[in-house]
Design an enzyme around this catalytic site. Structure first.
Site, PDB file in Angstrom:
ATOM      1  N   CYS A  82       0.719  -1.233  -0.018  1.00 48.87           N
ATOM      2  CA  CYS A  82       0.081  -0.013  -0.105  1.00 48.87           C
ATOM      3  C   CYS A  82       0.871   1.197  -0.052  1.00 48.87           C
ATOM      4  O   CYS A  82       0.373   2.356  -0.301  1.00 48.87           O
ATOM      5  CB  CYS A  82      -0.985  -0.068   1.161  1.00 48.87           C
ATOM      6  SG  CYS A  82      -0.556   1.073   2.727  1.00 48.87           S
ATOM      7  N   CYS A  85       2.920   2.811   5.270  1.00 47.33           N
ATOM      8  CA  CYS A  85       3.734   2.495   6.254  1.00 47.33           C
ATOM      9  C   CYS A  85       4.949   2.387   5.809  1.00 47.33           C
ATOM     10  O   CYS A  85       5.318   0.807   6.087  1.00 47.33           O
ATOM     11  CB  CYS A  85       2.933   1.819   7.304  1.00 47.33           C
ATOM     12  SG  CYS A  85       1.660   2.537   8.024  1.00 47.33           S
ATOM     13  N   CYS A 178      -6.232  -1.654   8.172  1.00 45.38           N
ATOM     14  CA  CYS A 178      -5.164  -0.643   8.516  1.00 45.38           C
ATOM     15  C   CYS A 178      -5.116  -0.152  10.171  1.00 45.38           C
ATOM     16  O   CYS A 178      -6.149  -0.208  10.696  1.00 45.38           O
ATOM     17  CB  CYS A 178      -5.786   0.548   7.940  1.00 45.38           C
ATOM     18  SG  CYS A 178      -4.351   2.117   8.193  1.00 45.38           S
ATOM     19  N   GLN A 304      -5.185  18.297  12.968  1.00 40.98           N
ATOM     20  CA  GLN A 304      -4.248  17.449  13.186  1.00 40.98           C
ATOM     21  C   GLN A 304      -4.667  15.919  13.282  1.00 40.98           C
ATOM     22  O   GLN A 304      -5.367  15.852  14.161  1.00 40.98           O
ATOM     23  CB  GLN A 304      -3.156  17.883  14.030  1.00 40.98           C
ATOM     24  CG  GLN A 304      -2.359  19.259  13.725  1.00 40.98           C
ATOM     25  CD  GLN A 304      -1.176  18.874  12.774  1.00 40.98           C
ATOM     26  OE1 GLN A 304      -1.273  17.985  12.323  1.00 40.98           O
ATOM     27  NE2 GLN A 304      -0.560  20.218  12.732  1.00 40.98           N
ATOM     28  N   TYR A 333      -2.597  30.334   8.508  1.00 45.07           N
ATOM     29  CA  TYR A 333      -3.124  29.198   8.055  1.00 45.07           C
ATOM     30  C   TYR A 333      -3.541  28.631   9.321  1.00 45.07           C
ATOM     31  O   TYR A 333      -3.356  27.382   9.650  1.00 45.07           O
ATOM     32  CB  TYR A 333      -1.949  28.264   7.580  1.00 45.07           C
ATOM     33  CG  TYR A 333      -1.212  28.806   6.641  1.00 45.07           C
ATOM     34  CD1 TYR A 333      -1.519  28.717   5.216  1.00 45.07           C
ATOM     35  CD2 TYR A 333      -0.105  29.683   6.743  1.00 45.07           C
ATOM     36  CE1 TYR A 333      -0.641  29.423   4.000  1.00 45.07           C
ATOM     37  CE2 TYR A 333       0.820  30.350   5.985  1.00 45.07           C
ATOM     38  CZ  TYR A 333       0.478  30.094   4.418  1.00 45.07           C
ATOM     39  OH  TYR A 333       1.128  30.813   3.667  1.00 45.07           O
ATOM     40  N   GLU A 354      -7.082  32.193   7.140  1.00 39.59           N
ATOM     41  CA  GLU A 354      -7.319  30.599   6.605  1.00 39.59           C
ATOM     42  C   GLU A 354      -7.836  30.731   5.139  1.00 39.59           C
ATOM     43  O   GLU A 354      -8.911  31.535   5.021  1.00 39.59           O
ATOM     44  CB  GLU A 354      -7.871  29.700   7.628  1.00 39.59           C
ATOM     45  CG  GLU A 354      -8.367  28.312   7.154  1.00 39.59           C
ATOM     46  CD  GLU A 354      -7.457  27.453   6.361  1.00 39.59           C
ATOM     47  OE1 GLU A 354      -7.559  27.034   5.244  1.00 39.59           O
ATOM     48  OE2 GLU A 354      -6.211  27.464   7.254  1.00 39.59           O
ATOM     49  N   ASP A 403       1.662  28.147  10.095  1.00 39.68           N
ATOM     50  CA  ASP A 403       1.503  26.327  10.148  1.00 39.68           C
ATOM     51  C   ASP A 403       0.929  26.405   8.633  1.00 39.68           C
ATOM     52  O   ASP A 403      -0.250  25.646   8.371  1.00 39.68           O
ATOM     53  CB  ASP A 403       0.430  25.992  11.075  1.00 39.68           C
ATOM     54  CG  ASP A 403       0.340  24.265  11.188  1.00 39.68           C
ATOM     55  OD1 ASP A 403       1.311  23.823  10.574  1.00 39.68           O
ATOM     56  OD2 ASP A 403      -0.178  23.777  11.970  1.00 39.68           O
ATOM     57  N   CYS A 430       4.908  20.557   8.492  1.00 34.72           N
ATOM     58  CA  CYS A 430       4.737  19.172   8.176  1.00 34.72           C
ATOM     59  C   CYS A 430       5.776  18.917   6.992  1.00 34.72           C
ATOM     60  O   CYS A 430       5.747  17.801   6.622  1.00 34.72           O
ATOM     61  CB  CYS A 430       3.481  18.973   7.824  1.00 34.72           C
ATOM     62  SG  CYS A 430       2.739  19.740   6.315  1.00 34.72           S
TER      63      CYS A 430
END
Length: 474
Positions: A82, A85, A178, A304, A333, A354, A403, A430
């Site tokens: 997939c 991970c 999952c 998040q 943001y 935003e 962010d 991120c």
């Protein structure tokens, strides 16, 4: 007469030495850097080169001569297929070391700026079952594994619900379980699949742009509420009845779902930010909690996806902001105003900006339900809202918290931040690569004084990073 391509070589007895970007492992053969997926440092392997450039190549393992002592057995049956991970075969402590190094490398190699010592990464207490949201694609062309292709099996049903395969935009790999979310998520997804199969619901064909069942989003909150959003591409009255039948079945089968929603999407992509979301049953939102605050999360809201780690991430941002109660804070943001409302008690005033209007409406509600009266929110494109005129009207910020999405900040936003000249900038990211680029653009006026990585996504290669910058000469 065209020349035949030389066959790509096999590399034998290669020792994997390190972890590289995007979850790949790294080896060196003579002067050639080799990137290898799903290998672990310490593995000794034979490799088939799949792609070759001047100074590096990409290869895959065709035989393990000796497996590394570091290697652990992946928990998920879908590991290696997939693509989600990529580090389940790597101990969590080693994952954290790799992410710490990733932050250092990107700040120094891309940013090329002077940085202080990076604080040890904050690991996640949960390494499985930590996500509060997952999205599953539906299509009529399931991905077949190498074993399935080699077996020659002819599948009567090629419909699938699961994850998109990297490099195959029109195919979905079917997921049975999952490990990243509560098991009810798996139950909901599999029930949709079973109902669709039993009732001959059509699955979306991305090339033909038709087929009823298109996409499923499952969210849940710490308070125990569940939201399910089913995207359809409804082709007529018959498919309308089929869609309502599926939703009715889900509502009866899972009383835990407090917000059952659907979208009729005939666009060329699965995003629905510009489409109406219809309530089939329950509310149009769920509630999340953090400290003593409540946050309204709607179908278009960003929140998040690791709830527990989000608290630690925002606590770091609030600490870095060094608020005394006198500061005007700009929260760029802002999403549903999570950070803005989280820091408001320690600030004089917080202004959040935003892009998504629905998220801003949720942000206002979040301030209202929490009795917060010192926030102000604006919706629109950041580079269009955050201008010198905006700052002249609303005041020059003492602190900016930003962010942004993975792409980082628009150059015009960076320029406006420099003109605003806050005392401190707290940059939550991120994507440390685009963060490094933006920090470098701010470096002439601002010095990096603190760096705190936070692991929001165990078993994956992603890492969040918080940087504190202070204005030079303050």
């Amino acid at each position: 007469m065209s020349q035949k391509r030389k066959p790509l070589p096999i590399l034998e007895n290669v020792t994997i030495t390190d972890v590289a970007a995007e979850g790949k492992a790294l080896a060196r053969v003579n002067d050639m850097v080799v990137f290898v997926p799903f290998a672990v440092p310490g593995d000794i392997v034979d490799l088939q080169v799949r792609r070759k450039k001047h100074h590096y190549c990409e290869a895959e393992v065709i035989r393990y001569v000796k497996q590394s002592d570091l290697r652990v057995t992946p928990q998920c049956a879908h590991f290696g297929i997939c693509g989600g991970c990529k580090w389940q075969n790597l101990p969590y402590a080693e994952q954290l070391k790799a992410k710490q190094q990733q932050v250092f490398d990107q700040l120094t190699r891309i940013g090329k700026i002077e940085i202080p010592e990076i604080s040890p990464i904050l690991g996640s207490e949960k390494v499985f079952g930590y996500r509060n949201k997952l999205e599953f694609g539906c299509c009529n062309k399931r991905w077949l594994t190498k074993e399935e292709v080699a077996s020659g099996t002819v599948f009567d049903n090629m419909n699938a619900i699961g994850f998109h395969i990297t490099g195959a935009f029109d195919k979905i790999y079917p997921i049975e379980k999952c490990w990243l979310m509560d098991d009810l998520c798996n139950d909901v997804r599999n029930e949709i699949r079973d109902y669709a199969f039993a009732n001959a619901l059509s699955f979306f064909d991305i090339r033909e742009q038709r087929g009823l069942l298109r996409d499923v989003v499952v969210r849940h909150s710490r308070s125990g509420e569940w939201m399910v959003i089913v995207q359809f591409c409804i082709g007529g009255d018959g498919e309308q009845r089929q869609a309502m039948g599926l939703l009715s079945h889900l509502g009866d089968r899972f009383p835990q779902i407090t917000s059952l929603l659907y979208v009729d999407n005939h666009k060329g992509n699965d995003t629905f930010g510009d489409l109406p979301v219809h309530v089939f049953k329950g509310e149009d939102h769920i509630w999340e909690t953090m400290e003593d605050l409540k946050f309204k999360v709607g179908p278009k809201s960003f929140y998040q996806t690791n709830t527990d780690q989000a608290y630690h991430l925002y606590a770091v941002a609030r600490s870095f902001a060094q608020l005394t109660g006198q500061e005007l804070v700009y929260d760029l943001y802002t999403g549903t105003g999570t950070i803005a409302n989280f820091v408001a008690a320690k600030a004089r005033k917080v202004i959040g900006i935003e892009y998504v209007p629905e998220a801003i409406e949720d942000a206002k509600v979040n301030s209202q339900v929490n009795g917060i009266g010192n926030t102000l929110f604006f919706a629109g494109d950041m580079k269009d809202i955050l201008t010198t005129g905006f700052i002249a009207r609303h005041g020059r910020p003492d602190v900016i918290i930003t962010d942004p999405p993975r792409a980082g900040m628009h150059p015009d936003v960076v320029k406006t931040i420099l003109l605003a000249a806050p005392k401190r900038i707290v940059y939550v990211s991120c994507n440390p690569a685009t963060q490094a680029r933006d920090v470098a653009a701010l470096d002439a006026d601002y010095k990096v004084v603190a760096i705190q990585p936070v692991d929001m996504f165990p078993q994956t290669t992603h890492v969040e990073n918080v940087i504190l910058m202070e204005r030079r000469g303050e």
